[in-house]
Design a protein around this motif. Structure first.
Motif, PDB file in Angstrom:
ATOM      1  N   GLY A 207       0.826  -1.198   0.000  1.00  7.70           N
ATOM      2  CA  GLY A 207       0.000   0.000   0.000  1.00  7.70           C
ATOM      3  C   GLY A 207       0.861   1.248   0.000  1.00  7.70           C
ATOM      4  N   PRO A 208       0.237   2.449  -0.015  1.00  6.01           N
ATOM      5  CA  PRO A 208       1.006   3.686   0.099  1.00  6.01           C
ATOM      6  C   PRO A 208       1.788   3.691   1.409  1.00  6.01           C
ATOM      7  CG  PRO A 208      -1.268   4.133  -0.556  1.00  6.01           C
ATOM      8  CD  PRO A 208      -1.210   2.691  -0.160  1.00  6.01           C
ATOM      9  N   PRO A 209       3.032   4.193   1.412  1.00  4.10           N
ATOM     10  CA  PRO A 209       3.865   4.137   2.623  1.00  4.10           C
ATOM     11  C   PRO A 209       3.196   4.707   3.873  1.00  4.10           C
ATOM     12  CG  PRO A 209       5.198   4.782   0.757  1.00  4.10           C
ATOM     13  CD  PRO A 209       3.781   4.739   0.267  1.00  4.10           C
ATOM     14  N   GLN A 210       2.558   5.870   3.754  1.00  5.31           N
ATOM     15  CA  GLN A 210       1.954   6.479   4.939  1.00  5.31           C
ATOM     16  C   GLN A 210       0.847   5.600   5.513  1.00  5.31           C
ATOM     17  OE1 GLN A 210       3.274   9.502   6.142  1.00  5.31           O
ATOM     18  NE2 GLN A 210       2.146   8.851   7.943  1.00  5.31           N
ATOM     19  N   GLU A 211       0.092   4.960   4.623  1.00  2.62           N
ATOM     20  CA  GLU A 211      -0.991   4.076   5.072  1.00  2.62           C
ATOM     21  C   GLU A 211      -0.433   2.840   5.775  1.00  2.62           C
ATOM     22  OE1 GLU A 211      -3.762   1.017   2.691  1.00  2.62           O
ATOM     23  OE2 GLU A 211      -4.174   3.122   2.204  1.00  2.62           O
ATOM     24  N   VAL A 212       0.627   2.273   5.220  1.00  2.00           N
ATOM     25  CA  VAL A 212       1.235   1.088   5.832  1.00  2.00           C
ATOM     26  C   VAL A 212       1.794   1.429   7.208  1.00  2.00           C
ATOM     27  CG1 VAL A 212       3.088  -0.623   5.636  1.00  2.00           C
ATOM     28  CG2 VAL A 212       1.752  -0.005   3.622  1.00  2.00           C
ATOM     29  N   PHE A 213       2.417   2.590   7.329  1.00  2.00           N
ATOM     30  CA  PHE A 213       3.022   2.973   8.601  1.00  2.00           C
ATOM     31  C   PHE A 213       1.980   3.280   9.670  1.00  2.00           C
ATOM     32  CE2 PHE A 213       6.902   3.308   6.219  1.00  2.00           C
ATOM     33  CZ  PHE A 213       7.889   3.037   7.161  1.00  2.00           C
ATOM     34  N   THR A 214       0.861   3.878   9.259  1.00  2.00           N
ATOM     35  CA  THR A 214      -0.147   4.248  10.256  1.00  2.00           C
ATOM     36  C   THR A 214      -1.158   3.144  10.507  1.00  2.00           C
ATOM     37  OG1 THR A 214      -1.446   5.350   8.520  1.00  2.00           O
ATOM     38  CG2 THR A 214       0.055   6.719   9.800  1.00  2.00           C
ATOM     39  N   ARG A 238     -18.061  -2.451  24.100  1.00  2.00           N
ATOM     40  CA  ARG A 238     -18.062  -1.435  23.054  1.00  2.00           C
ATOM     41  C   ARG A 238     -19.115  -0.398  23.398  1.00  2.00           C
ATOM     42  NH1 ARG A 238     -16.467  -6.201  20.085  1.00  2.00           N
ATOM     43  NH2 ARG A 238     -14.857  -5.680  18.540  1.00  2.00           N
ATOM     44  N   GLU A 239     -18.748   0.874  23.246  1.00  2.00           N
ATOM     45  CA  GLU A 239     -19.693   1.939  23.587  1.00  2.00           C
ATOM     46  C   GLU A 239     -19.333   3.215  22.836  1.00  2.00           C
ATOM     47  OE1 GLU A 239     -17.489   3.540  27.643  1.00  2.00           O
ATOM     48  OE2 GLU A 239     -19.005   1.967  27.844  1.00  2.00           O
ATOM     49  N   GLY A 240     -20.342   3.840  22.220  1.00  3.42           N
ATOM     50  CA  GLY A 240     -20.156   5.136  21.567  1.00  3.42           C
ATOM     51  C   GLY A 240     -19.041   5.183  20.545  1.00  3.42           C
ATOM     52  N   GLY A 241     -18.887   4.133  19.766  1.00  4.89           N
ATOM     53  CA  GLY A 241     -17.842   4.109  18.744  1.00  4.89           C
ATOM     54  C   GLY A 241     -16.465   3.760  19.271  1.00  4.89           C
ATOM     55  N   LEU A 242     -16.408   3.402  20.565  1.00  2.00           N
ATOM     56  CA  LEU A 242     -15.129   3.042  21.163  1.00  2.00           C
ATOM     57  C   LEU A 242     -15.115   1.572  21.558  1.00  2.00           C
ATOM     58  CD1 LEU A 242     -14.532   6.070  23.577  1.00  2.00           C
ATOM     59  CD2 LEU A 242     -13.474   5.700  21.329  1.00  2.00           C
ATOM     60  N   ASP A 256     -13.369   1.890  17.774  1.00  3.64           N
ATOM     61  CA  ASP A 256     -13.901   0.551  17.497  1.00  3.64           C
ATOM     62  C   ASP A 256     -13.678   0.210  16.025  1.00  3.64           C
ATOM     63  OD1 ASP A 256     -15.293  -1.799  17.263  1.00  3.64           O
ATOM     64  OD2 ASP A 256     -17.100  -1.085  18.263  1.00  3.64           O
ATOM     65  N   PRO A 257     -12.928  -0.846  15.735  1.00 10.50           N
ATOM     66  CA  PRO A 257     -12.673  -1.200  14.330  1.00 10.50           C
ATOM     67  C   PRO A 257     -13.883  -1.784  13.615  1.00 10.50           C
ATOM     68  CG  PRO A 257     -11.739  -2.863  15.779  1.00 10.50           C
ATOM     69  CD  PRO A 257     -12.263  -1.772  16.670  1.00 10.50           C
ATOM     70  N   GLY A 258     -14.971  -2.041  14.368  1.00 11.62           N
ATOM     71  CA  GLY A 258     -16.189  -2.531  13.738  1.00 11.62           C
ATOM     72  C   GLY A 258     -16.122  -3.966  13.301  1.00 11.62           C
ATOM     73  N   ARG A 259     -15.353  -4.767  13.996  1.00 13.72           N
ATOM     74  CA  ARG A 259     -15.258  -6.196  13.713  1.00 13.72           C
ATOM     75  C   ARG A 259     -15.793  -6.972  14.899  1.00 13.72           C
ATOM     76  NH1 ARG A 259     -10.823  -7.721   9.890  1.00 13.72           N
ATOM     77  NH2 ARG A 259     -10.885  -9.691  11.001  1.00 13.72           N
ATOM     78  N   GLU A 260     -16.106  -8.240  14.652  1.00 20.38           N
ATOM     79  CA  GLU A 260     -16.602  -9.088  15.738  1.00 20.38           C
ATOM     80  C   GLU A 260     -15.471  -9.619  16.618  1.00 20.38           C
ATOM     81  OE1 GLU A 260     -18.993 -12.166  14.089  1.00 20.38           O
ATOM     82  OE2 GLU A 260     -20.556 -10.796  13.357  1.00 20.38           O
ATOM     83  N   ASP A 261     -14.236  -9.476  16.160  1.00 20.27           N
ATOM     84  CA  ASP A 261     -13.095  -9.984  16.933  1.00 20.27           C
ATOM     85  C   ASP A 261     -13.058  -9.357  18.324  1.00 20.27           C
ATOM     86  OD1 ASP A 261     -10.934 -11.226  14.677  1.00 20.27           O
ATOM     87  OD2 ASP A 261     -12.388  -9.768  13.938  1.00 20.27           O
ATOM     88  N   VAL A 262     -12.565 -10.112  19.272  1.00 19.62           N
ATOM     89  CA  VAL A 262     -12.374  -9.567  20.619  1.00 19.62           C
ATOM     90  C   VAL A 262     -10.896  -9.558  21.003  1.00 19.62           C
ATOM     91  CG1 VAL A 262     -14.665 -10.185  21.449  1.00 19.62           C
ATOM     92  CG2 VAL A 262     -12.787 -11.834  21.683  1.00 19.62           C
ATOM     93  N   ASP A 263     -10.070 -10.353  20.321  1.00 17.57           N
ATOM     94  CA  ASP A 263      -8.645 -10.407  20.639  1.00 17.57           C
ATOM     95  C   ASP A 263      -7.841  -9.658  19.574  1.00 17.57           C
ATOM     96  OD1 ASP A 263      -8.630 -12.022  23.050  1.00 17.57           O
ATOM     97  OD2 ASP A 263      -9.320 -13.669  21.763  1.00 17.57           O
ATOM     98  N   PHE A 264      -7.065  -8.690  20.038  1.00 20.74           N
ATOM     99  CA  PHE A 264      -6.325  -7.816  19.126  1.00 20.74           C
ATOM    100  C   PHE A 264      -4.879  -7.642  19.595  1.00 20.74           C
ATOM    101  CE2 PHE A 264     -10.728  -6.556  18.517  1.00 20.74           C
ATOM    102  CZ  PHE A 264     -10.821  -6.268  17.165  1.00 20.74           C
ATOM    103  N   VAL A 336      -0.607   9.710  28.568  1.00 22.16           N
ATOM    104  CA  VAL A 336      -1.831  10.244  27.978  1.00 22.16           C
ATOM    105  C   VAL A 336      -1.778  10.063  26.467  1.00 22.16           C
ATOM    106  CG1 VAL A 336      -3.276  12.303  27.726  1.00 22.16           C
ATOM    107  CG2 VAL A 336      -1.954  11.955  29.834  1.00 22.16           C
ATOM    108  N   PHE A 337      -2.839   9.486  25.897  1.00 19.92           N
ATOM    109  CA  PHE A 337      -2.904   9.345  24.441  1.00 19.92           C
ATOM    110  C   PHE A 337      -4.363   9.196  24.019  1.00 19.92           C
ATOM    111  CE2 PHE A 337      -1.950   5.344  26.508  1.00 19.92           C
ATOM    112  CZ  PHE A 337      -2.842   4.431  25.977  1.00 19.92           C
ATOM    113  N   LYS A 338      -4.623   9.608  22.785  1.00 19.41           N
ATOM    114  CA  LYS A 338      -5.995   9.588  22.260  1.00 19.41           C
ATOM    115  C   LYS A 338      -6.404   8.182  21.842  1.00 19.41           C
ATOM    116  CE  LYS A 338      -5.956  14.355  20.604  1.00 19.41           C
ATOM    117  NZ  LYS A 338      -6.159  15.252  19.436  1.00 19.41           N
ATOM    118  N   ALA A 339      -7.716   7.953  21.827  1.00 19.79           N
ATOM    119  CA  ALA A 339      -8.230   6.665  21.353  1.00 19.79           C
ATOM    120  C   ALA A 339      -7.859   6.442  19.891  1.00 19.79           C
ATOM    121  CB  ALA A 339      -9.747   6.619  21.533  1.00 19.79           C
ATOM    122  N   SER A 340      -7.820   7.530  19.121  1.00 14.92           N
ATOM    123  CA  SER A 340      -7.487   7.415  17.699  1.00 14.92           C
ATOM    124  C   SER A 340      -6.020   7.056  17.478  1.00 14.92           C
ATOM    125  CB  SER A 340      -7.806   8.726  16.979  1.00 14.92           C
ATOM    126  OG  SER A 340      -7.088   9.804  17.561  1.00 14.92           O
TER     127      SER A 340
END
Length: 349
Positions: A207-214, A238-242, A256-264, A336-340
């Protein structure tokens, strides 16, 4: 497609390399990225015809290359050490593969801005000048594809930054597709328009380098592109998109990545983590994890701070921040860090 390469190479008692590359017409620079031993140079050498395939195929502009000898393939190969002939002046080096045609040498020398170097010996050139001369020698044969194997690794750190931007400008101005092997993420982001990540002889992500890195898609890719913290986590709710995950003895929030997986695998870049002495109640960041400093070590122009926040978390901060916050081993802090800033890779991937 300009190039279709399905590489299958097995060495007796050694590694097995399997990689597929697709380079369309009009493409610029494709980065082959990964740690040492990933198989990047083997792929390059197979495309060049310097290694025979065990299986697979190489098609260039619709023509089968598998049985075409290296000297008949319309490509230029820039070796890691540039391989200039020490007993020939720059003029003879550039003209070596084109029967020393003066018109070709002059034209290419002007294009690569090495005209004033033509009467010098390779030993009289700086690292950046040697690279330009080596590239001029490659271009003299009018290749339709460029192969560059770790083109900046022979340079010292001070020269590397300057030559990197110069090489990026050259590659984009030449209009010739290039495949560049590197294990350096700065090189990849600067030189590449497309990126292929390899590990242990396999392609893991393209993929594009920036996409692969992020947004790495595999744990190995996250490690290869320098994500400092990669740890296992499980979604609790899961709550409110998180997605709220348990990681070690801590709990953190991620988009929330929007997948059914629970282990990441939970991936957090060090530069996205802020270290504070007290809890910043007004901060918009979702994650405020209390912990202690485990280690402080130099990391180039930044400082690597290893934290125990219920799991090992690495922050990259300025030296001034280390001094201002008195970050020493055993100090109590908040990370301290953002959810995103939290990237989740499904374990099932």
């Amino acid at each position: 497609m300009l190039l279709i390469a399905d590489i299958d190479k097995t060495y007796d008692g050694g590694p097995h390399i399997q990689a597929s590359l697709r380079i369309p017409h009009g493409a610029s620079s494709t980065i082959l990225f990964g740690p040492s031993g990933a198989g990047k140079t083997t792929v390059l050498r197979c495309i060049a015809g310097l290694e025979k395939l065990t299986a697979g195929r190489i098609l260039f502009d619709g023509h089968e290359w598998t049985s075409v000898p290296p000297q008949k393939r319309p490509l230029g190969y820039l070796f890691q050490e540039y391989a200039l002939f020490p007993h020939l002046r720059v003029r003879e080096n550039i003209g070596y593969g084109v029967r020393h045609r003066t018109d070709v040498v002059e034209r290419v020398a002007a294009k690569l801005n090495v005209h004033e170097l033509l009467d010098r010996w390779p030993s009289e050139l700086s690292g950046g000048q040697q690279q330009r001369v080596a590239l001029a020698r490659v271009l003299a044969r009018e290749p339709r594809l460029l192969l560059l194997d770790e083109p900046l690794s022979a340079l010292d750190a001070a020269t590397r930054d300057h030559v990197r931007s110069e090489l990026a400008h050259l590659l984009r101005g030449l209009g010739i597709p290039a495949i560049v092997v590197t294990h350096d993420w700065v090189d990849a982001l600067t030189l590449g328009d497309q990126m292929v990540v390899m590990s242990a002889g396999r392609v893991l992500q393209t993929g594009p380098p920036q996409e692969v890195f992020t947004r790495p898609q595999h744990r190995e890719v996250a490690a290869a592109v320098g994500v400092e913290t990669v740890v296992a986590g499980r979604v609790k709710r899961r709550e409110g998109g998180l997605a709220i995950l348990g990681v070690g003895s801590a709990q953190l929030a991620a988009a929330d990545p929007g997948r059914e997986d629970v282990d990441f695998y939970v991936c957090i870049r060090g530069e996205d983590v802020t270290v504070e002495k007290g809890r910043a109640e007004q901060s918009s960041a979702r994650n405020h994890l209390s912990g202690i400093v485990v280690n402080v070590a130099p990391a180039g122009i930044l400082t690597k701070v290893v934290l125990d926040v219920g799991f090992e978390l690495i922050a990259l901060v300025t030296r001034q921040a280390v001094a201002d916050l008195e970050l020493t081993k055993g100090a109590d802090v908040f990370a301290v860090f953002k959810a995103s800033a939290v990237h989740l890779i499904p374990k099932s991937a």
